[in-house]
Design an enzyme around this catalytic site. Structure first.
Site, PDB file in Angstrom:
ATOM      1  N   CYS A 112       1.001  -1.156  -0.048  1.00 45.71           N
ATOM      2  CA  CYS A 112      -0.080  -0.138   0.038  1.00 45.71           C
ATOM      3  C   CYS A 112       0.971   1.235  -0.102  1.00 45.71           C
ATOM      4  O   CYS A 112       1.389   1.567   1.105  1.00 45.71           O
ATOM      5  CB  CYS A 112      -0.741   0.034   1.120  1.00 45.71           C
ATOM      6  SG  CYS A 112      -1.794   1.631   1.434  1.00 45.71           S
ATOM      7  N   CYS A 115      -0.571   4.308   2.673  1.00 44.26           N
ATOM      8  CA  CYS A 115      -0.532   4.022   3.902  1.00 44.26           C
ATOM      9  C   CYS A 115      -0.357   2.381   4.484  1.00 44.26           C
ATOM     10  O   CYS A 115       0.682   2.142   4.570  1.00 44.26           O
ATOM     11  CB  CYS A 115      -1.685   4.743   4.630  1.00 44.26           C
ATOM     12  SG  CYS A 115      -3.104   4.209   4.046  1.00 44.26           S
ATOM     13  N   SER A 116      -1.234   1.798   4.745  1.00 45.63           N
ATOM     14  CA  SER A 116      -1.203   0.571   5.332  1.00 45.63           C
ATOM     15  C   SER A 116      -2.403  -0.294   5.067  1.00 45.63           C
ATOM     16  O   SER A 116      -2.705  -1.219   5.673  1.00 45.63           O
ATOM     17  CB  SER A 116      -0.960   0.592   6.675  1.00 45.63           C
ATOM     18  OG  SER A 116      -2.141   1.507   7.136  1.00 45.63           O
ATOM     19  N   CYS A 117      -3.210  -0.151   3.743  1.00 41.13           N
ATOM     20  CA  CYS A 117      -4.229  -1.012   3.017  1.00 41.13           C
ATOM     21  C   CYS A 117      -3.771  -2.241   3.203  1.00 41.13           C
ATOM     22  O   CYS A 117      -2.806  -2.498   2.626  1.00 41.13           O
ATOM     23  CB  CYS A 117      -4.903  -0.265   2.039  1.00 41.13           C
ATOM     24  SG  CYS A 117      -5.441   1.451   2.378  1.00 41.13           S
TER      25      CYS A 117
END
Lengths: 216, 107
Positions: A112, A115-117
């Site tokens: 991602c 961010c942090s998906c």
């Protein structure tokens, strides 16, 4: 020993430690509870769920099923979310999942960049490195170098495809089934499937490390 | 780079931040798309290197959304955090830290 004891007595006399960030989190939680936005019991239940129940073992079951059941595999690759739901897996953070299949010609890697998906229902919450700038940036620019750092060396002829997860679409890798696992049942196969194999930064257990060309 | 036996959260506060964000998202305060857009912006401060999208960044993003929506004010959160720090200092080690332990607490 006497020092430890003195230190303990010190703590006892002068109260408990709370770091500034812990104090901020407690402050938010108590204010939001007072205002009726959150319920501490539901927060505890959520934490317990993600600490004890949701994790990559769910994704491993999906992979193992796809390895033994060609019809399921076809449904999984065509439309992952409903196929995964057949195994009772789904929900928050997995509303639209896409499964990409490794082949001898193509290796898939998920990142991602924003961010942090991450597909929570099948993989749990992301590891620290997945959320860090080096991985987010380098997975796209230098996927082969990133894989090497994870100990994965692929033949030069294998193409690497990088998939960028978002809040709307979250990817999972269907790794190649390891050789010599013909007699394995689904549970035995699932035990070979690691979290990193489903992100693309690893391979399932049992696939021997590719051609031995160790850097000096 | 890889951690062989990861724990989901490194500290209890990380778990609390995660649970608050999920609860508030499900209560309709924001969508996941809004959340990731805000988080993505928060970890790219102008003139500084990109940061990790870790739970510290989640906390800052949450505070900024709550303040913008008028749910909590930064001064209110800071004052309550100070109260918790005073309460902690007045709580014997090993006992639960309650706001009532703050010497300045008024019910």
């Amino acid at each position: 020993m006497s020092h430890d004891h003195a230190h303990h007595a010190h703590d006892h006399d002068h109260g408990s430690d709370l770091s500034p960030i812990e104090a901020r989190v407690r402050a938010l939680e108590s204010l939001l509870t007072e205002k009726g936005y959150i319920d501490p019991a539901s927060l505890d239940a959520l934490v317990e769920l993600y600490e004890t129940k949701v994790g990559p073992h769910a994704g491993a079951r999906v992979v193992a099923r796809a390895w033994v059941d060609p019809d399921f595999r076809a449904r999984l690759l065509a439309d992952a979310t409903p196929a995964i739901a057949e195994l009772g897996i789904g929900g928050r953070g997995g509303e639209h999942m896409v499964v990409v299949e490794n082949t001898p010609e193509t290796h898939n890697l998920v990142v991602c960049t924003l961010c942090s998906c991450y597909p929570w229902p099948v993989l749990g919450l992301p590891p620290v490195w997945y959320k860090a700038p080096p991985y987010r940036a380098r997975a796209v620019i230098d996927p082969r170098g990133v894989l090497a750092e994870f100990g994965v060396t692929l033949p030069e002829t294998t193409r690497i495809t990088v998939w960028d997860s978002t809040a709307e679409t979250r990817y999972m890798v269907l790794p190649l089934r390891p050789a010599e696992t013909e007699g394995f049942d689904e549970a035995a196969l699932a035990a070979l499937v690691t979290r990193d194999a489903m992100i693309g930064t690893g391979l399932p257990k049992g696939i021997p490390a590719a051609p031995v060309e160790m850097p000096v | 780079m890889s951690d062989p036996s990861p724990s989901t959260f490194k500290a209890p506060w990380e778990a609390q931040v995660f649970a608050m964000v999920v609860s508030l998202q499900e209560a309709g305060l924001f969508t996941w798309s809004e959340w990731t857009e805000r988080l993505g912006r928060g970890i790219r401060p102008a003139g500084s290197p990109e940061r990790a999208a870790d739970y510290g960044a989640w906390l800052e993003t949450l505070e900024s959304i709550l303040s913008e929506r008028g749910v909590t004010r930064p001064e209110g959160v800071a004052a309550r955090a100070e109260a918790f720090l005073r309460a902690a200092a007045a709580t014997p080690h090993g006992e639960p830290i309650r706001l009532e332990n703050d010497p300045l607490h008024r019910p």
